[in-house]
Scaffold this motif. Structure first.
Motif, PDB file in Angstrom:
ATOM      1  N   PHE A 244       0.774  -1.207   0.091  1.00  0.00           N
ATOM      2  CA  PHE A 244      -0.095  -0.005   0.096  1.00  0.00           C
ATOM      3  C   PHE A 244       0.813   1.402  -0.070  1.00  0.00           C
ATOM      4  O   PHE A 244       1.734   1.301   0.636  1.00  0.00           O
ATOM      5  CB  PHE A 244      -0.936   0.151   1.127  1.00  0.00           C
ATOM      6  CG  PHE A 244      -1.858  -1.205   1.018  1.00  0.00           C
ATOM      7  CD1 PHE A 244      -3.204  -1.015   0.593  1.00  0.00           C
ATOM      8  CD2 PHE A 244      -1.485  -2.199   1.811  1.00  0.00           C
ATOM      9  CE1 PHE A 244      -4.091  -1.931   0.368  1.00  0.00           C
ATOM     10  CE2 PHE A 244      -2.543  -3.352   1.766  1.00  0.00           C
ATOM     11  CZ  PHE A 244      -3.744  -3.175   1.097  1.00  0.00           C
ATOM     12  N   TYR A 245       0.273   2.359  -0.727  1.00  0.00           N
ATOM     13  CA  TYR A 245       1.120   3.656  -0.601  1.00  0.00           C
ATOM     14  C   TYR A 245       1.081   4.057   0.825  1.00  0.00           C
ATOM     15  O   TYR A 245      -0.172   3.759   1.367  1.00  0.00           O
ATOM     16  CB  TYR A 245       0.331   4.627  -1.415  1.00  0.00           C
ATOM     17  CG  TYR A 245       0.406   4.577  -3.174  1.00  0.00           C
ATOM     18  CD1 TYR A 245       1.185   5.228  -3.720  1.00  0.00           C
ATOM     19  CD2 TYR A 245      -0.709   3.738  -3.748  1.00  0.00           C
ATOM     20  CE1 TYR A 245       1.536   5.253  -5.123  1.00  0.00           C
ATOM     21  CE2 TYR A 245      -0.597   3.594  -4.938  1.00  0.00           C
ATOM     22  CZ  TYR A 245       0.498   4.259  -5.676  1.00  0.00           C
ATOM     23  OH  TYR A 245       0.595   4.416  -6.959  1.00  0.00           O
ATOM     24  N   ASN A 246       2.198   4.557   1.073  1.00  0.00           N
ATOM     25  CA  ASN A 246       2.439   5.016   2.489  1.00  0.00           C
ATOM     26  C   ASN A 246       2.117   4.084   3.710  1.00  0.00           C
ATOM     27  O   ASN A 246       2.351   4.334   4.864  1.00  0.00           O
ATOM     28  CB  ASN A 246       1.381   6.197   2.625  1.00  0.00           C
ATOM     29  CG  ASN A 246       1.876   7.582   2.024  1.00  0.00           C
ATOM     30  OD1 ASN A 246       3.225   7.654   2.028  1.00  0.00           O
ATOM     31  ND2 ASN A 246       1.297   8.369   1.579  1.00  0.00           N
TER      32      ASN A 246
ATOM     33  N   SER B 242      -4.930   7.640   0.984  1.00  0.00           N
ATOM     34  CA  SER B 242      -3.550   7.317   0.883  1.00  0.00           C
ATOM     35  C   SER B 242      -2.625   8.351   0.727  1.00  0.00           C
ATOM     36  O   SER B 242      -1.465   8.129   0.922  1.00  0.00           O
ATOM     37  CB  SER B 242      -3.222   6.540  -0.247  1.00  0.00           C
ATOM     38  OG  SER B 242      -3.649   6.997  -1.683  1.00  0.00           O
ATOM     39  N   SER B 243      -2.971   9.455   0.975  1.00  0.00           N
ATOM     40  CA  SER B 243      -2.037  10.777   0.964  1.00  0.00           C
ATOM     41  C   SER B 243      -1.276  10.689   2.208  1.00  0.00           C
ATOM     42  O   SER B 243      -0.318  11.168   2.494  1.00  0.00           O
ATOM     43  CB  SER B 243      -2.807  12.104   0.708  1.00  0.00           C
ATOM     44  OG  SER B 243      -3.723  12.201   1.788  1.00  0.00           O
TER      45      SER B 243
ATOM     46  N   LYS C 186      -3.717   1.933  -3.603  1.00  0.00           N
ATOM     47  CA  LYS C 186      -4.372   3.144  -2.712  1.00  0.00           C
ATOM     48  C   LYS C 186      -5.316   2.721  -1.576  1.00  0.00           C
ATOM     49  O   LYS C 186      -6.215   1.960  -2.050  1.00  0.00           O
ATOM     50  CB  LYS C 186      -4.943   4.082  -3.593  1.00  0.00           C
ATOM     51  CG  LYS C 186      -3.665   4.758  -4.334  1.00  0.00           C
ATOM     52  CD  LYS C 186      -4.201   6.212  -4.985  1.00  0.00           C
ATOM     53  CE  LYS C 186      -2.892   6.871  -5.203  1.00  0.00           C
ATOM     54  NZ  LYS C 186      -3.147   7.155  -6.732  1.00  0.00           N
TER      55      LYS C 186
ATOM     56  N   GLU D  76     -10.502  -1.821  -5.559  1.00  0.00           N
ATOM     57  CA  GLU D  76      -8.910  -1.353  -6.129  1.00  0.00           C
ATOM     58  C   GLU D  76      -8.103  -2.548  -6.375  1.00  0.00           C
ATOM     59  O   GLU D  76      -7.245  -2.615  -7.275  1.00  0.00           O
ATOM     60  CB  GLU D  76      -8.232  -0.767  -4.935  1.00  0.00           C
ATOM     61  CG  GLU D  76      -8.879   0.669  -4.420  1.00  0.00           C
ATOM     62  CD  GLU D  76      -8.116   1.707  -5.332  1.00  0.00           C
ATOM     63  OE1 GLU D  76      -7.276   1.554  -6.033  1.00  0.00           O
ATOM     64  OE2 GLU D  76      -8.724   2.821  -5.505  1.00  0.00           O
TER      65      GLU D  76
END
Ligand SMILES: Cc1cc2nc3c(=O)[nH]c(=O)nc-3n(C[C@H](O)[C@H](O)[C@H](O)COP(=O)(O)OP(=O)(O)OC[C@H]3O[C@@H](n4cnc5c(N)ncnc54)[C@H](O)[C@@H]3O)c2cc1C
Length: 423
Positions: A153-155, A185-186, A181, A210
């Motif tokens: 996963f992102y991050n 996910s920011s 994401k 996703e």
């Protein structure tokens, strides 16, 4: 600050796996039990349950069959805690533990009564015995080299599908990877929070949407261990249903969700079966005549506990059962005698990766066959005190991969010894 006086038959000190197992076995036998634990170490564990995988350490000999390994170990290291328990005892202890965990929706299983390889977050393989059922599909998929998609996963830090693929490339060619994401996910993602988020059906649906386009020819999906905490089985089965393929979890770095599942299962369910537990409390003083009397302190309370027997499951340096200063190693509650290297200069080898490990990892309490701590002359110190788990000497459990096995088997034996002594 409130002051309370309490009485019990058995006081369990410690809330790692050894203390939790001891409390469970005691409650199952109708023993009036109080458990005190300063902090909970379970969230830091991988959630895997080793019995024995490596012996001798200096040869790094890996065993498929932990029971054969234990037979050899008993001949080679007479002081190891396993030398005081039979195979039957270890099996019975795990049977009772696994049944309890199943009732708490934290199902564990073993694969063909042998040690299995679990993929770590960096793609190395870790041998272990009992695994969360959610990881079992991965064991057979790796053995059969099934077409597999591994996602990260992102991050989410400390977990890289690409690294897993790269490390495993000689053993498993049929691996693909994808990065997904997850909700917002920011921001940095945390495995425990993701696990709670996935207990909400709408979030699980979003995640499945996703992942779906990446499945293609994959017959199985590997995912970081984030599939729910308290509703874990239903999250796993729903995701499999939504994706139409089998799914397996891969442990993350600590704090790990499988460890947190264990912690929650014990904390909730031990109370249901009658254990009076006090977490975030510390035993600070002890007095002994025939019974023990303890002073216990926590953030909001200070109390005395009178008990007929004590199980000491306070761990080693990480748990706080042992403490080291520049001169010596001490046991922190009873000041029990420690087996181990006395001079600081021999605690560690000069080579950090010394094949035989470090002397300090074998230090701890020596006991008789009932797990009563003994002094240097072999004399039992208190006949109503038992020591279990990683505080025991002659047990380099991280290298031997026997941590949970030793904790569970010695807790089981000590509780039964207390019961027999009590009559
Ligand atoms: C990072 C990590 C990864 C692991 N991975 C694995 C694995 O893959 N497989 C495996 O089988 N095992 C693994 N383990 C080991 C296993 O889970 C246990 O930690 C180990 O078996 C020892 O358990 P224990 O209960 O004896 O001690 P600990 O887990 O150290 O627990 C000791 C407890 O005693 C409490 N305590 C200490 N002093 C006091 C006091 N004065 N008053 C009240 N409470 C006190 C502490 O707060 C703690 O709750 C791992 C452990 C760690 C830390």
């Amino acid at each position: 600050m409130s002051r309370i006086e309490l009485k019990c038959d058995l006081l369990v000190i410690g809330s790692g796996i050894a203390g939790m197992a001891a409390s469970l076995f005691a409650a199952n036998r109708g023993i009036k039990t109080i458990q005190i634990g300063k902090t909970n170490t379970l969230s830091f564990t991988s959630g895997l349950m080793d019995v024995l995988a490596v012996h001798p350490i200096e040869e790094k000999r890996l065993w498929k069959n932990p029971w054969d390994a234990i037979d050899t170990l008993k001949k080679d290291i007479s002081g190891h805690p396993y030398s005081k328990v039979s195979k039957d005892t270890i099996e019975k202890a795990f049977k009772e533990l696994v049944a309890f965990l199943k009732s708490a929706d934290v199902p564990y299983a073993n694969y063909q009564n042998k040690n299995v390889n679990i993929i770590t977050p960096i793609g190395t393989l870790k041998p272990t015995f009992f695994v969360p059922e959610s990881m079992l599909n991965g064991v057979s998929a790796l053995e059969e080299k099934k077409p597999c998609l591994i996602i990260d996963f992102y991050n989410l830090k400390g977990f890289s599908a690409l690294q897993i693929k790269e490390t495993l490339k000689d053993k498993w060619q049929n691996l693909r990877t994808a990065q997904i994401k997850f909700l917002d996910s920011s921001k940095e993602q945390f495995a425990e929070q993701m696990a709670y988020d996935l207990e909400k059906p709408k979030n699980l649906d979003k995640l499945a949407k996703e992942i779906s386009p990446h499945i293609k020819d994959a017959e199985i999906l590997g995912i970081p261990a984030i599939l729910g905490v308290k509703r874990h089985s239903s999250v796993l089965s729903k995701l499999q249903e939504l994706l139409g393929v089998k799914v397996f979890e891969i442990p993350t770095i600590i704090p790990s969700v499988p460890g947190i599942r264990l912690k929650k299962a014990f904390e909730d369910k031990l109370q249901d079966i009658g254990v009076q537990s006090f977490y975030s409390q510390e035993v600070i003083q002890v007095f002994h005549k025939d019974d023990f009397v303890f002073d216990v302190t926590g953030a909001a309370s200070m109390f005395k506990i009178r008990t007929k027997g004590v199980i000491l499951s306070t761990g080693r340096f990480f748990g706080g059962g042992l403490s080291a200063d520049r001169e010596k190693i001490t046991e922190t509650i009873f000041n029990l005698e420690i087996y181990g290297p006395f001079l600081r200069k021999v605690w560690h080898e000069l080579d950090f990766f010394a094949p035989r490990g470090h002397n300090i990892n074998n230090c701890g309490i020596e006991t008789d066959e009932y797990f009563h701590p003994i002094d240097k002359s072999g004399k039992v110190i208190f006949n109503n005190l038992y020591a279990v788990g990683s505080i025991l000497a002659h047990n380099d459990w991280t290298r031997m991969k026997c941590g949970t096995g030793v904790s569970v088997a010695t807790a089981y034996s000590a509780v039964n010894a207390f019961l027999n002594q009590k009559g």
